[in-house]
Scaffold this motif. Structure first.
Motif, PDB file in Angstrom:
ATOM      1  N   SER A 106       0.794  -1.227   0.000  1.00 16.53           N
ATOM      2  CA  SER A 106       0.000   0.000   0.000  1.00 16.53           C
ATOM      3  C   SER A 106       0.825   1.275   0.000  1.00 16.53           C
ATOM      4  CB  SER A 106      -0.928   0.014   1.230  1.00 16.53           C
ATOM      5  OG  SER A 106      -1.716  -1.161   1.279  1.00 16.53           O
ATOM      6  N   GLY A 107       2.135   1.157   0.241  1.00 19.39           N
ATOM      7  CA  GLY A 107       2.951   2.362   0.350  1.00 19.39           C
ATOM      8  C   GLY A 107       3.211   3.028  -0.989  1.00 19.39           C
ATOM      9  N   HIS A 108       3.694   4.266  -0.915  1.00 20.15           N
ATOM     10  CA  HIS A 108       3.984   5.043  -2.114  1.00 20.15           C
ATOM     11  C   HIS A 108       5.407   5.571  -2.039  1.00 20.15           C
ATOM     12  CE1 HIS A 108      -0.282   4.963  -3.213  1.00 20.15           C
ATOM     13  NE2 HIS A 108      -0.555   5.278  -1.954  1.00 20.15           N
ATOM     14  N   GLY A 109       5.979   5.838  -3.201  1.00 19.97           N
ATOM     15  CA  GLY A 109       7.311   6.414  -3.257  1.00 19.97           C
ATOM     16  C   GLY A 109       8.365   5.456  -2.727  1.00 19.97           C
ATOM     17  N   ARG A 110       9.137   5.929  -1.744  1.00 18.87           N
ATOM     18  CA  ARG A 110      10.211   5.124  -1.163  1.00 18.87           C
ATOM     19  C   ARG A 110       9.742   4.192  -0.064  1.00 18.87           C
ATOM     20  NH1 ARG A 110      15.349   7.109  -1.003  1.00 18.87           N
ATOM     21  NH2 ARG A 110      15.341   7.026   1.275  1.00 18.87           N
ATOM     22  N   THR A 111       8.514   4.328   0.350  1.00 16.28           N
ATOM     23  CA  THR A 111       8.015   3.538   1.477  1.00 16.28           C
ATOM     24  C   THR A 111       8.137   2.034   1.250  1.00 16.28           C
ATOM     25  OG1 THR A 111       6.497   5.297   2.114  1.00 16.28           O
ATOM     26  CG2 THR A 111       6.035   3.092   2.961  1.00 16.28           C
ATOM     27  N   PRO A 112       7.726   1.485   0.097  1.00 20.80           N
ATOM     28  CA  PRO A 112       7.867   0.029  -0.083  1.00 20.80           C
ATOM     29  C   PRO A 112       9.314  -0.444   0.031  1.00 20.80           C
ATOM     30  CG  PRO A 112       6.371   0.935  -1.714  1.00 20.80           C
ATOM     31  CD  PRO A 112       7.016   2.099  -1.026  1.00 20.80           C
TER      32      PRO A 112
ATOM     33  N   LEU B 123      11.788   1.038   1.729  1.00 18.67           N
ATOM     34  CA  LEU B 123      12.176   1.121   3.148  1.00 18.67           C
ATOM     35  C   LEU B 123      11.591  -0.034   3.945  1.00 18.67           C
ATOM     36  CD1 LEU B 123      11.780   4.973   3.728  1.00 18.67           C
ATOM     37  CD2 LEU B 123      13.923   3.667   3.754  1.00 18.67           C
ATOM     38  N   ALA B 124      10.339  -0.395   3.656  1.00 24.89           N
ATOM     39  CA  ALA B 124       9.709  -1.514   4.360  1.00 24.89           C
ATOM     40  C   ALA B 124      10.414  -2.824   4.035  1.00 24.89           C
ATOM     41  CB  ALA B 124       8.226  -1.592   3.984  1.00 24.89           C
ATOM     42  N   LEU B 125      10.777  -3.005   2.766  1.00 29.47           N
ATOM     43  CA  LEU B 125      11.482  -4.232   2.370  1.00 29.47           C
ATOM     44  C   LEU B 125      12.836  -4.337   3.048  1.00 29.47           C
ATOM     45  CD1 LEU B 125      11.647  -6.763   0.612  1.00 29.47           C
ATOM     46  CD2 LEU B 125      12.574  -5.322  -1.229  1.00 29.47           C
TER      47      LEU B 125
ATOM     48  N   ALA C 105      20.694  -4.175   6.528  1.00 28.18           N
ATOM     49  CA  ALA C 105      21.245  -2.952   7.114  1.00 28.18           C
ATOM     50  C   ALA C 105      21.905  -2.076   6.048  1.00 28.18           C
ATOM     51  CB  ALA C 105      22.249  -3.310   8.209  1.00 28.18           C
ATOM     52  N   VAL C 106      22.639  -2.704   5.125  1.00 25.70           N
ATOM     53  CA  VAL C 106      23.293  -1.945   4.055  1.00 25.70           C
ATOM     54  C   VAL C 106      22.247  -1.286   3.150  1.00 25.70           C
ATOM     55  CG1 VAL C 106      24.721  -2.170   1.980  1.00 25.70           C
ATOM     56  CG2 VAL C 106      25.393  -3.336   4.095  1.00 25.70           C
ATOM     57  N   LEU C 107      21.218  -2.053   2.775  1.00 23.10           N
ATOM     58  CA  LEU C 107      20.169  -1.494   1.920  1.00 23.10           C
ATOM     59  C   LEU C 107      19.454  -0.339   2.612  1.00 23.10           C
ATOM     60  CD1 LEU C 107      18.500  -1.575  -0.657  1.00 23.10           C
ATOM     61  CD2 LEU C 107      17.084  -3.384   0.376  1.00 23.10           C
ATOM     62  N   LEU C 108      19.195  -0.503   3.912  1.00 21.39           N
ATOM     63  CA  LEU C 108      18.527   0.563   4.656  1.00 21.39           C
ATOM     64  C   LEU C 108      19.415   1.794   4.747  1.00 21.39           C
ATOM     65  CD1 LEU C 108      15.800   0.866   6.115  1.00 21.39           C
ATOM     66  CD2 LEU C 108      16.952   0.221   8.231  1.00 21.39           C
TER      67      LEU C 108
END
Length: 233
Positions: free
Chosen positions: A49-55, A57-59, A223-226
């Protein structure tokens, strides 16, 4: 006269006197399942349901958090048999032959101390000070009840000897040991194995330690991806 049959299968080796005993924390497992369900629900909802960078960041958060939850809740276990103690902690697997174990120590945590001086915590057997206090109170009450029965009180005195202290006609009270917290019972079992097998030839060897790269790898990738997403935001 019969001749030996060289094609017949060899007899199976004698079964071990002890099978592996496995110890895990039921509270840790239950907490881990709940945390995984919560993280999955929130994370998947944000991805869908997220938009932009949210998906993204959640992943990244899921990739980081899920291995850590597994490491500290579902993964810890202790396996013991007549040859060795195998400790599966969040990020390491330690195998201690009984011949190399110096002692099993209980304090604010349970741990095995090896003869080389190292010590390894048993994450799967956490110490509960509340359980110890509860067991101590139960032991004190049981001791007081036995003292009252011995002094002539209880049902035997009141009913003229028809019922013994155990509540059965002519019965005698069955002495009970001091109540013990569950983790202390586990440590008692492990100490018995140590005392019984530390001199056995099959219980000799070296302490081995293996890092759990299957846990550390995904967590580090998350952690690196985040960090990349946070830096490019």
């Amino acid at each position: 006269m019969t001749t030996p049959d060289h094609d017949s299968p060899a007899p199976p080796p004698p079964a071990s006197q002890f099978k592996d005993r496995a110890y895990r924390s039921s509270g840790g497992i239950a907490g881990g399942v709940l945390l995984l369900a919560l993280a999955g629900w929130l994370g998947i909802d944000a991805i869908v349901s997220g938009h932009g960078r949210t998906p993204w960041l959640a992943l990244a958060t899921l990739i980081l958090v899920v291995p850590l939850i597994v490491a500290f809740t579902l993964r810890p276990a202790v396996h013991a048999n007549e040859e060795r103690l195998r400790i599966r902690n969040p990020f390491r697997i330690v195998v201690v032959p009984w011949g190399e174990a110096a002692t099993l120590r209980s304090g604010y945590s349970n741990e095995v101390v090896v003869k080389s001086g190292g010590k390894y915590q048993l994450w799967a057997v956490p110490v509960s000070l509340r359980a110890r206090k509860r067991a101590a109170r139960q032991g004190a009450r049981a001791k007081a009840d036995r003292a009252a029965d011995a002094s002539g009180g209880g049902r035997r005195g009141r009913l003229g000897g028809v019922f013994g202290p155990s509540g059965l006609s002519g019965g005698a009270a069955v002495p009970e040991g001091s109540p013990r917290a569950e983790s202390d019972k586990v440590m008692d079992d492990l100490r018995e194995l140590l005392e019984a097998h530390e001199q056995a030839e099959t219980a000799q060897g070296e302490v081995t330690v293996r890092w759990a790269y299957e846990i550390a790898g995904p967590a580090l990738a998350g952690a690196v991806l985040l960090a990349i997403l946070a830096a490019t935001g």
